[in-house]
Design a protein around this motif. Structure first.
Motif, PDB file in Angstrom:
ATOM      1  N   TRP A  38       0.827  -1.217   0.000  1.00 24.03           N
ATOM      2  CA  TRP A  38       0.000   0.000   0.000  1.00 24.03           C
ATOM      3  C   TRP A  38       0.852   1.253   0.000  1.00 24.03           C
ATOM      4  O   TRP A  38       0.569   2.223  -0.703  1.00 24.03           O
ATOM      5  N   TRP A  41       2.545   1.613  -3.466  1.00 21.46           N
ATOM      6  CA  TRP A  41       1.519   1.991  -4.440  1.00 21.46           C
ATOM      7  C   TRP A  41       1.120   3.454  -4.273  1.00 21.46           C
ATOM      8  O   TRP A  41       0.943   4.180  -5.250  1.00 21.46           O
ATOM      9  N   SER A  45       1.668   6.211  -7.170  1.00 20.87           N
ATOM     10  CA  SER A  45       0.488   6.935  -7.661  1.00 20.87           C
ATOM     11  C   SER A  45       0.640   8.432  -7.464  1.00 20.87           C
ATOM     12  O   SER A  45       0.301   9.229  -8.355  1.00 20.87           O
TER      13      SER A  45
END
Length: 398
Positions: A38, A41, A45
């Motif tokens: 997480w 990511w 992002s």
């Protein structure tokens, strides 16, 4: 009267899953992995969103674009202002490896000599080595780079009046103008002859060890190998009609002409990195020698070996198993410290790729990722080689 079931002594008590250490460890590891995924990511992002917002396209397509700037040093690869950013990467990697390899070579030699001198019975040599180690390893490396580049470099001759170094070329404020090798047909056979000589020496060394174990007789491996490494390439040189010649620099109105220029930035960095790292290697060597039992030295003297022979044939081979692991760390430190070259504008990987190319393209994520992975790959390859060498030098129980 009712008969109650008696508990089975061999039956294991039931354990709740949450109380099972193995189950809890799996759960905690799964949660940790999920958190890391997480986190990565989210960072990716966020970076992609910011790049898109800034109008910067992500990806590696920029590597095929012309760089548009020149470089003052590329000893092996052709480069000009029309070269691409991928060429900039290769030239930067080349210059980094040139600096690291030469620095490791000289640092190893100087470090071993100073380390042995630290244990000398000669008071003057011992104290000179002690002062060298204490002074150089306690002065910041970046400051030493500036001292060699700005301080010592200021005393070099002017460009129009270079110092003649004979067969080594000419030296002035613009650097060392060394003889440049000129290759013709058949030149490729000389490095092949050198490689063949190294392989033959390797096999002779293995054969000589087995022979010594079996008969007790020593074979002159060093002199035999030296003769092969010098003789075979020299023989190939004359057999193929002297395919390598030298272009010597000549004196011009505005400085030396011709030859191969070694820029002053490279000279200053080699001196600073080699001397600084050698101070740490000297202490590693001294500690490795002291780790060998004193009885080994006394036994060698009892057999009639001289001090030099004792050190070379008995003490150093045993000390190497202690020396190699910390020596590997010093090699890695020297390679990573080479990135300080950006301070004096030496065109290494950090300066021209993670610096100039990044400023021109804005591809910070891609360029820094490539740079970090490159240094990581260099370090891992160095570690793998040194670990292999350490396994060869380790003591083997019979």
């Amino acid at each position: 009267m009712a008969v109650t079931d008696m508990p089975n002594e061999n039956e294991k008590p039931k354990v709740r899953l949450l109380n099972d250490p193995k189950f809890r460890s799996i759960i905690f590891q799964a949660l940790l992995v999920a958190f890391l995924v997480w986190l990565v990511w989210g960072m990716v992002s966020n970076a992609a969103f910011n790049l898109q917002k800034a109008g910067i396209a992500s990806g590696f397509d920029f590597l095929g674009i012309a760089a548009g700037f020149g470089l003052n040093f590329s000893p092996f690869l052709e480069y000009n202002s029309d070269s691409t950013f991928l060429d900039v990467y290769w030239v930067g990697l080349q210059n980094t490896l040139v600096l690291a390899v030469i620095g490791i070579f000289f640092a190893t030699i100087i470090g071993f000599l100073v380390g042995v001198a630290r244990l000398s019975n000669n008071w003057v040599i011992n104290k000179m080595a002690y002062v060298y180690v204490e002074v150089l390893r306690n002065i910041p490396l970046l400051l030493q780079i500036f001292i060699w580049y700005k301080g010592v470099g200021a005393f070099l001759p002017a460009k129009r009046n270079p110092a003649d170094l004979g067969i080594f070329g000419q030296l002035n404020a613009a650097g060392l103008f060394a003889p440049k090798p000129v290759y013709s047909d058949g030149a490729g056979m000389i490095p092949l002859a050198l490689l063949a000589a190294i392989l033959i020496t390797f096999f002779i060394s293995g054969w000589a060890k087995k022979r010594q174990i079996a008969t007790g007789e020593r074979f002159p491996v060093f002199w035999t190998g030296l003769g092969l490494i010098i003789g075979l390439p020299l023989l190939a040189y004359f057999i193929f009609g002297q395919p390598i010649s030298a272009e010597y620099p000549t004196v011009g109105n505005f400085g030396p002409k011709g030859g191969m220029q070694v820029i002053p930035e490279l000279i200053a960095l080699i001196l600073a990195l080699s001397l600084y790292t050698a101070a740490f290697i000297a202490e590693v060597v001294r500690a490795g020698i002291l780790a060998v039992n004193r009885g080994q030295t006394e036994a060698s003297y009892a057999l009639g070996l001289r001090p030099g022979q004792t050190l070379r044939l008995n003490i150093i081979p045993q000390a190497m198993r202690v020396i190699i692991p910390p020596l590997t760390s010093q090699y890695l430190n020297l390679t990573k410290n080479s990135s300080l070259a950006v301070a004096i504008a030496y065109p290494d990987l950090t300066a021209i790729f993670a610096g100039t190319a990044l400023n021109q393209t804005g591809q910070a994520v891609e360029i820094l990722l490539m740079t970090m992975l490159t240094y990581l790959a260099i370090s891992l390859i160095t570690s793998m080689f040194m670990n292999w060498y350490n396994s060869k030098m380790s003591l083997v129980e019979r």
